[in-house]
Design an enzyme around this catalytic site. Structure first.
Site, PDB file in Angstrom:
ATOM      1  N   SER A  86       0.806  -1.207  -0.044  1.00 29.09           N
ATOM      2  CA  SER A  86      -0.178  -0.147   0.146  1.00 29.09           C
ATOM      3  C   SER A  86       0.881   1.220  -0.064  1.00 29.09           C
ATOM      4  O   SER A  86       1.733   1.473  -0.816  1.00 29.09           O
ATOM      5  CB  SER A  86      -1.126  -0.004   1.159  1.00 29.09           C
ATOM      6  OG  SER A  86      -2.080   0.663   0.822  1.00 29.09           O
ATOM      7  N   ASP A 110      -0.341  -5.176  -3.387  1.00 28.49           N
ATOM      8  CA  ASP A 110      -1.957  -4.770  -3.741  1.00 28.49           C
ATOM      9  C   ASP A 110      -1.936  -3.110  -3.649  1.00 28.49           C
ATOM     10  O   ASP A 110      -2.613  -2.464  -3.043  1.00 28.49           O
ATOM     11  CB  ASP A 110      -2.760  -5.127  -2.649  1.00 28.49           C
ATOM     12  CG  ASP A 110      -4.209  -5.187  -3.380  1.00 28.49           C
ATOM     13  OD1 ASP A 110      -4.609  -5.914  -4.166  1.00 28.49           O
ATOM     14  OD2 ASP A 110      -5.064  -4.276  -2.644  1.00 28.49           O
ATOM     15  N   HIS A 238      -6.966  -6.737   0.761  1.00 29.82           N
ATOM     16  CA  HIS A 238      -5.938  -5.770   0.489  1.00 29.82           C
ATOM     17  C   HIS A 238      -4.758  -5.858   1.381  1.00 29.82           C
ATOM     18  O   HIS A 238      -3.367  -6.032   0.968  1.00 29.82           O
ATOM     19  CB  HIS A 238      -6.549  -4.133   0.768  1.00 29.82           C
ATOM     20  CG  HIS A 238      -5.291  -3.043   0.730  1.00 29.82           C
ATOM     21  ND1 HIS A 238      -4.553  -3.055  -0.611  1.00 29.82           N
ATOM     22  CD2 HIS A 238      -5.041  -2.137   1.222  1.00 29.82           C
ATOM     23  CE1 HIS A 238      -3.885  -1.989  -0.291  1.00 29.82           C
ATOM     24  NE2 HIS A 238      -4.105  -1.402   0.601  1.00 29.82           N
TER      25      HIS A 238
END
Length: 263
Positions: A86, A110, A238
């Site tokens: 992230s 992700d 995620h």
């Protein structure tokens, strides 16, 4: 400000792991246990975990990357496999673009610069909640509500690493919640050009159930890095390191072996 990190294994780190927004270095604990004796550093981003807060509250990828490169330069004897999730992934892209000697391979979890507030709305809703809570039960309840796929035990452990109890019995998140000056944010174009400037093998790992990275983002990634490899992890949202840590550790282990073969 100071930068905090967890050191795993013995000897010079071969792996550096960077967490996402509102997380901390302990998000990688299960992944590192699965990787066994691998010497690694799991870093707390500025404003997160035990790392210092910035007075300007500027925690964008470019500011983070500058801080990380400066802090880690002396610690690393050889290029590392650099893993970023992230916000940590966008930070890792920048680090690899700015300091080609730092990373031998990139594993990005992700995230692409194609992320939008809409795609990441659940994360933003969670982070936009209160800074402090009346009890541990309250902070746990909110965390469970936003992480329906995770076990309560896993989330309880996560909170104990990511929040602290005040003397009056209330609980507070450790990460800095101040609103930054958005003028300091990197633009989407700058973040894509970071990826174009990276030269080492590039692996994007997507969570099959995550809305944060979509097919259009992958197509744009391939425009900047036609050789990028994309792996999709079934049953993961995620935070792949939380949802499917063993599978993620397997992919990172493969990259470490390839890095040994490269050099």
């Amino acid at each position: 400000g100071t930068l905090s990190a967890l050191r795993w294994g013995r000897g010079d780190p071969r792996l550096v792991l960077i967490h996402g927004t509102a997380q901390n270095a302990h998000t990688w604990d299960t992944v590192m246990l699965a990787l066994g004796e691998t010497p690694a550093l799991a870093v707390d981003l500025p404003g997160h975990g035990h790392s210092g807060w910035r007075s300007d509250a500027c925690y964008g990828p470019h500011a983070n990357a500058a801080t990380m490169l400066e802090a880690l330069a002396g610690d690393l004897k050889t290029p590392v496999v650099l893993v970023g999730m992230s916000l940590g992934g966008l930070t890792a892209n920048r680090m690899a673009a700015q300091a080609p000697e730092f990373a031998s391979r990139l594993v990005i979890v992700d995230i692409t610069p194609g992320v939008t507030l809409d795609k990441a709305s659940e994360i933003h809703q969670f982070i936009a909640g209160p800074q402090s809570f009346g009890s541990f039960g309250e902070i746990l309840a909110r965390t469970v509500e936003f992480n329906p796929t995770r076990s309560v035990e896993s989330l309880r452990r996560g909170i104990l690493h990511n929040a602290h109890r005040n003397p009056d019995g209330t609980w507070e998140w450790n990460y800095h919640r101040a609103q930054p000056d958005t003028g300091s944010f990197s633009t989407r174009e700058e973040l894509w050009s970071d990826i174009g400037a990276t030269q080492v093998p590039y692996l994007l790992v997507r969570g099959a159930n995550s809305p944060v990275t979509d097919d259009a983002d992958v197509a744009e990634l391939r425009r900047h890095r036609p050789d990028a490899v994309v792996e999709v992890i079934d049953g993961s949202g995620h935070s792949i390191q939380g949802d499917r840590p063993v599978e993620l550790a397997g992919l990172i282990g493969d990259e470490l072996r390839r890095a040994s073969g490269d050099g």
